[in-house]
Design a protein around this motif. Sequence first.
Motif, PDB file in Angstrom:
ATOM      1  N   ARG A 143      -2.984  17.279  -3.426  1.00  0.00           N
ATOM      2  CA  ARG A 143      -3.791  18.364  -2.875  1.00  0.00           C
ATOM      3  C   ARG A 143      -2.985  19.211  -1.892  1.00  0.00           C
ATOM      4  N   LEU A 144      -2.048  18.583  -1.166  1.00  0.00           N
ATOM      5  CA  LEU A 144      -1.240  19.298  -0.176  1.00  0.00           C
ATOM      6  C   LEU A 144       0.041  19.873  -0.766  1.00  0.00           C
ATOM      7  N   GLY A 145       0.263  19.651  -2.068  1.00  0.00           N
ATOM      8  CA  GLY A 145       1.473  20.178  -2.695  1.00  0.00           C
ATOM      9  C   GLY A 145       2.712  19.360  -2.421  1.00  0.00           C
ATOM     10  N   ILE A 146       2.557  18.094  -2.074  1.00  0.00           N
ATOM     11  CA  ILE A 146       3.689  17.208  -1.785  1.00  0.00           C
ATOM     12  C   ILE A 146       3.992  16.388  -3.036  1.00  0.00           C
ATOM     13  N   ARG A 147       5.234  16.343  -3.455  1.00  0.00           N
ATOM     14  CA  ARG A 147       5.626  15.529  -4.611  1.00  0.00           C
ATOM     15  C   ARG A 147       5.676  14.058  -4.205  1.00  0.00           C
ATOM     16  N   THR A 148       5.424  13.181  -5.181  1.00  0.00           N
ATOM     17  CA  THR A 148       5.326  11.754  -4.877  1.00  0.00           C
ATOM     18  C   THR A 148       6.223  10.927  -5.792  1.00  0.00           C
ATOM     19  N   VAL A 149       6.699   9.821  -5.234  1.00  0.00           N
ATOM     20  CA  VAL A 149       7.509   8.852  -5.974  1.00  0.00           C
ATOM     21  C   VAL A 149       6.788   7.511  -5.933  1.00  0.00           C
ATOM     22  N   ALA A 150       6.547   6.926  -7.093  1.00  0.00           N
ATOM     23  CA  ALA A 150       5.958   5.592  -7.177  1.00  0.00           C
ATOM     24  C   ALA A 150       7.066   4.557  -7.328  1.00  0.00           C
ATOM     25  N   VAL A 151       6.775   3.336  -6.892  1.00  0.00           N
ATOM     26  CA  VAL A 151       7.644   2.198  -7.197  1.00  0.00           C
ATOM     27  C   VAL A 151       6.805   1.196  -7.971  1.00  0.00           C
ATOM     28  N   TYR A 152       7.463   0.402  -8.815  1.00  0.00           N
ATOM     29  CA  TYR A 152       6.676  -0.512  -9.649  1.00  0.00           C
ATOM     30  C   TYR A 152       7.470  -1.756 -10.025  1.00  0.00           C
ATOM     31  N   SER A 153       6.719  -2.835 -10.258  1.00  0.00           N
ATOM     32  CA  SER A 153       7.281  -4.098 -10.716  1.00  0.00           C
ATOM     33  C   SER A 153       7.250  -4.136 -12.243  1.00  0.00           C
ATOM     34  N   ASP A 154       7.760  -5.210 -12.823  1.00  0.00           N
ATOM     35  CA  ASP A 154       7.738  -5.351 -14.284  1.00  0.00           C
ATOM     36  C   ASP A 154       6.319  -5.207 -14.826  1.00  0.00           C
ATOM     37  N   THR A 155       5.366  -5.931 -14.213  1.00  0.00           N
ATOM     38  CA  THR A 155       3.983  -5.904 -14.680  1.00  0.00           C
ATOM     39  C   THR A 155       3.376  -4.518 -14.584  1.00  0.00           C
ATOM     40  N   ASP A 156       3.781  -3.754 -13.586  1.00  0.00           N
ATOM     41  CA  ASP A 156       3.153  -2.461 -13.303  1.00  0.00           C
ATOM     42  C   ASP A 156       3.836  -1.265 -13.974  1.00  0.00           C
ATOM     43  N   ALA A 157       4.678  -1.516 -14.969  1.00  0.00           N
ATOM     44  CA  ALA A 157       5.423  -0.413 -15.582  1.00  0.00           C
ATOM     45  C   ALA A 157       4.502   0.681 -16.114  1.00  0.00           C
ATOM     46  N   ASN A 158       3.331   0.307 -16.615  1.00  0.00           N
ATOM     47  CA  ASN A 158       2.404   1.295 -17.171  1.00  0.00           C
ATOM     48  C   ASN A 158       1.135   1.415 -16.327  1.00  0.00           C
ATOM     49  N   ALA A 159       1.219   1.062 -15.056  1.00  0.00           N
ATOM     50  CA  ALA A 159       0.043   1.048 -14.188  1.00  0.00           C
ATOM     51  C   ALA A 159      -0.411   2.470 -13.855  1.00  0.00           C
ATOM     52  N   LYS A 160      -1.659   2.569 -13.415  1.00  0.00           N
ATOM     53  CA  LYS A 160      -2.252   3.868 -13.101  1.00  0.00           C
ATOM     54  C   LYS A 160      -1.502   4.570 -11.984  1.00  0.00           C
ATOM     55  N   HIS A 161      -1.057   3.805 -10.964  1.00  0.00           N
ATOM     56  CA  HIS A 161      -0.401   4.471  -9.837  1.00  0.00           C
ATOM     57  C   HIS A 161       0.932   5.084 -10.246  1.00  0.00           C
ATOM     58  N   VAL A 162       1.573   4.525 -11.261  1.00  0.00           N
ATOM     59  CA  VAL A 162       2.826   5.098 -11.758  1.00  0.00           C
ATOM     60  C   VAL A 162       2.547   6.460 -12.407  1.00  0.00           C
ATOM     61  N   ALA A 163       1.481   6.519 -13.201  1.00  0.00           N
ATOM     62  CA  ALA A 163       1.111   7.774 -13.852  1.00  0.00           C
ATOM     63  C   ALA A 163       0.630   8.821 -12.853  1.00  0.00           C
ATOM     64  N   ALA A 164       0.096   8.355 -11.701  1.00  0.00           N
ATOM     65  CA  ALA A 164      -0.457   9.285 -10.712  1.00  0.00           C
ATOM     66  C   ALA A 164       0.619  10.011  -9.922  1.00  0.00           C
ATOM     67  N   CYS A 165       1.856   9.523  -9.970  1.00  0.00           N
ATOM     68  CA  CYS A 165       2.941  10.125  -9.181  1.00  0.00           C
ATOM     69  C   CYS A 165       3.862  10.967 -10.056  1.00  0.00           C
ATOM     70  N   ASP A 166       4.659  11.785  -9.400  1.00  0.00           N
ATOM     71  CA  ASP A 166       5.566  12.689 -10.120  1.00  0.00           C
ATOM     72  C   ASP A 166       6.797  11.971 -10.646  1.00  0.00           C
ATOM     73  N   GLU A 167       7.243  10.944  -9.932  1.00  0.00           N
ATOM     74  CA  GLU A 167       8.403  10.159 -10.344  1.00  0.00           C
ATOM     75  C   GLU A 167       8.080   8.689 -10.110  1.00  0.00           C
ATOM     76  N   ALA A 168       8.857   7.812 -10.728  1.00  0.00           N
ATOM     77  CA  ALA A 168       8.647   6.378 -10.531  1.00  0.00           C
ATOM     78  C   ALA A 168       9.979   5.645 -10.638  1.00  0.00           C
ATOM     79  N   VAL A 169      10.126   4.597  -9.820  1.00  0.00           N
ATOM     80  CA  VAL A 169      11.358   3.808  -9.782  1.00  0.00           C
ATOM     81  C   VAL A 169      11.003   2.337  -9.903  1.00  0.00           C
ATOM     82  N   HIS A 170      11.667   1.656 -10.833  1.00  0.00           N
ATOM     83  CA  HIS A 170      11.465   0.216 -11.009  1.00  0.00           C
ATOM     84  C   HIS A 170      12.203  -0.525  -9.895  1.00  0.00           C
ATOM     85  N   ILE A 171      11.512  -1.487  -9.250  1.00  0.00           N
ATOM     86  CA  ILE A 171      12.137  -2.171  -8.109  1.00  0.00           C
ATOM     87  C   ILE A 171      12.217  -3.687  -8.260  1.00  0.00           C
ATOM     88  N   GLY A 172      11.784  -4.271  -9.395  1.00  0.00           N
ATOM     89  CA  GLY A 172      11.977  -5.707  -9.530  1.00  0.00           C
ATOM     90  C   GLY A 172      10.889  -6.420 -10.308  1.00  0.00           C
TER      91      GLY A 172
END
Length: 676
Positions: free
Chosen positions: A23-52
Motif C-alpha cells: 500500500r505504501l509502495g515499498i518493495r518486499t523480500v520474503a525468506v523461506y525454508s524448504d517447506t515454505d517454497a510455495n507458501a502464501k507469504h512467498v507469493a505475497a512479496c516481490d522477491e524471495a530468498v531460500h534460507i535453509g
Amino acid sequence: MFQKILIANRGEIACRVAATARRLGIRTVAVYSDTDANAKHVAACDEAVHIGGNAPRDSYLRSERILEAARATGAQAIHPGYGFLSENEEFAQACADAGIVFIGPPASAIKAMGLKAESKQLMEKAGVPLVPGYHGADQDPALLKREADRIGYPVLIKASAGGGGKGMRIVTKADEFEAALASCQREARNSFGDDAVLIERYVTRPRHIEIQVFGDTHGHCIYLFERDCSVQRRHQKVLEEAPAPGMSEARRREMGAAAVAAAKAVGYVGAGTVEFIAEPTADGDLRFFFMEMNTRLQVEHPVTEAITGLDLVEWQLRVAAGEPLPLKQDDLRIHGHAIEARICAENPEANFLPATGSLDVYRTPQAAQFERAVNVGDGAPSAPVRVDAGVREGDAISPHYDSMIAKLIVWGADRAQALARLDAALAQTHIVGLQTNVAFLRRVAASRSFAQADLDTALIERERAVLFGQPALALEVAAAGAIAHVLAHEAAGEGADPWSKRDGWRLHGAAVRRFDLEAEGTHHVVRLVRSHRGEATLTIGDRQWPFAATSRRSTQHDVTLAGRRWTLSVYAVGERIAVFAPEGSALLHTIDPIAHAADAAGEGGRLTAPMPGKVIALLAKAGDAVKKGQALAVMEAMKMEHTITAPCDGTVAELLYAVGDQVLEGEELLRLEAAA
C-alpha cells in the motif's frame, strides 16, 4: 521512507507486513525454508530468498542467512514480525552493525525487557506496580522452593527468558513444586536456551490486560489503549478484544501511563506491548501489576487497529525510518469494539493437541481486504470482518511451526454487535482436512462467562461443562446433508441415457438405498426409502423422518427433515464428508460395511506418538512397573510439550525410541504389558 524491506518471518504476519508495504509502495523480500517454497507469504512479496531447512533453527532463526539475503537484495530494513528473531537482541544489534535498519526497538531495550527478572527490577525502580515474587539470580532449586513457600501457594513459575506460554507452570501445593520446576526448566531450556525462572504469587482470578505502546526516535511515547487477552488455554491466548470490558476511563489512563513509564524506562522505540495482570477489587474496579513487556508487534494487534482505524505496521515503518509518531495522545479515540479469534489446527477435546495435515477445504467468510479493514486514522467504522492468514486452500500445516491457521477479526459498534458478528463469521469458516478449534471458539463466545464479560484466565476451565464433550450437529441432519450431497453429485454426472440412471425406479413398492456412515467413531446404517410416488424417508435405527433435498450449488444444499429446513454446506474429500450448518458442524466417514464387519479391536499395549515431534524425556525404563495415568514420556511438537501417560497398570516391556529422536505420528514409542 524505505524503498525495499526484507520480512524475516513467515505465514500470516509476513503477509500482513507485505500488505502494508504494498500500500505504501515499498518493495518486499520474503525468506523461506524448504517447506515454505510455495507458501502464501512467498507469493505475497516481490522477491524471495531460500534460507535453509524446515526446522526454525535451520532457517528462520539463522540470522546470518537473513542478513546475507538482505544485503544480496538491497533491502534497507528488516521487519522481524513476531516470534523467531523479533525479540533477539543479538540480531537487532547485528542489523545495526551491518547498516540495515531493524524495524523494532533498539537492542538495548530488547535486552532490558528480555529477561523477566531483570525487567521487573527495572520496573520497580520506575514505579510500575509488581506482583509479589522472587526475581533473583540465584537459581538453586532449594532456594526457589523456600521462596515459593515464603510467597505462599498458589505460585507461578515462569521462564525468565520465556514468552508465549512456554516455560510456565502453576503450582498449588508445596509437594508439587520440584516436579513442576523441573518440567518448567526443561521446557525453558529447549525453547529459549536458558532455564532461569522467576516465581510469583499466582493471582487466583487474573485478567490479562495489555497496553499497546509506541515510541519514536524523537522522544515521544504514547499508548493506543488496551486489549483484554484473558481467554487462554495452556497459557496461550484464544480470544482477544479491545477495549477491555468494564475498564473505567480513570483506570485506562492509569494503566496507559504506567505502560508509557515502562517503555520510557528502557528508551523504547517502535511498537511494543506492556502486559499486566489485573484482579478485581472490592469496589468493582481493577488492581493491576506489571507482568512483562513484549518488544515487538503482537499477534492480536488487529483489534487495536480496528478500534482506532490505524495501521500499526505503517507506524512501525515510519518510526523506523526516523519519522515522528503520526498522532499525539490526545488525538486518539476508541471507536466501537473488536474481537479476534485465533483459528488453530488443534483438537480441543485432547487438551488442545496440535494437528497437522492439508487444508483440503479452506473457506472463510466474506471479509474486507486489509486496505479496507483499516482507515488510517480517519475515525470511520472499521470493516465488520477481517481475516489475516498465511495459508491458502490446499496448503499443509506443518509440525515445524506454530499451529495457527488464521486470525478472524470482527468489529461492531458495541460488544454485543461484535459478538454476534463473531459467531456468524465462525459459522461461515469451513475447514476440512485436519482438526481445528472453530467449533470450540463458537462455544467459548456463546458461553455465559464470555457473553457477560465475566473474564479471567480460568474462563475455559470454569466453563468446561459447556465447552467440552458437546455433541456436534445432530446425526440425522449431518446424514441428510451427506446424502443430499451424494445424490446431487450423482445427478450432475448423469446424462439423458435412462439406462444409466440410479434413481431406484420400481414398478411398485419402495426403493431402499443404504448408506454406511461413521460419526465420532460409531457406525450408523442410514437408509433412504423412496415410495413409488416419489416421497422419501430417512431412517436411522428405529427413527425416521420425511426427507427432501434440493441443491443450490455443488456444495450447498437445502434439506428438509420432518418439516424443518436447513441450508447446509457439504464437502466430500475421499471417504470424509464434512457438513456445516449455522448450528454447528459434523464430520462423517463413509465406510465399507463388509470391511467394518472385521474385528477392529486395537492392538493392546501400544503407546503411540499423537503427532510428529521429538522425544525430549523418557520417564520410565524397561522393566518398570507403572500405574494408570503415570507419565511415561514427554514429546515436543509445535513449540509445546505433550506428556504420554500409561493407559493402565502394567510393566514397561520395551522402549523403542531414545531422548532426542524424531518420531512420526502414530509411531509406537514403547510397549506396555498390562497387569493381569
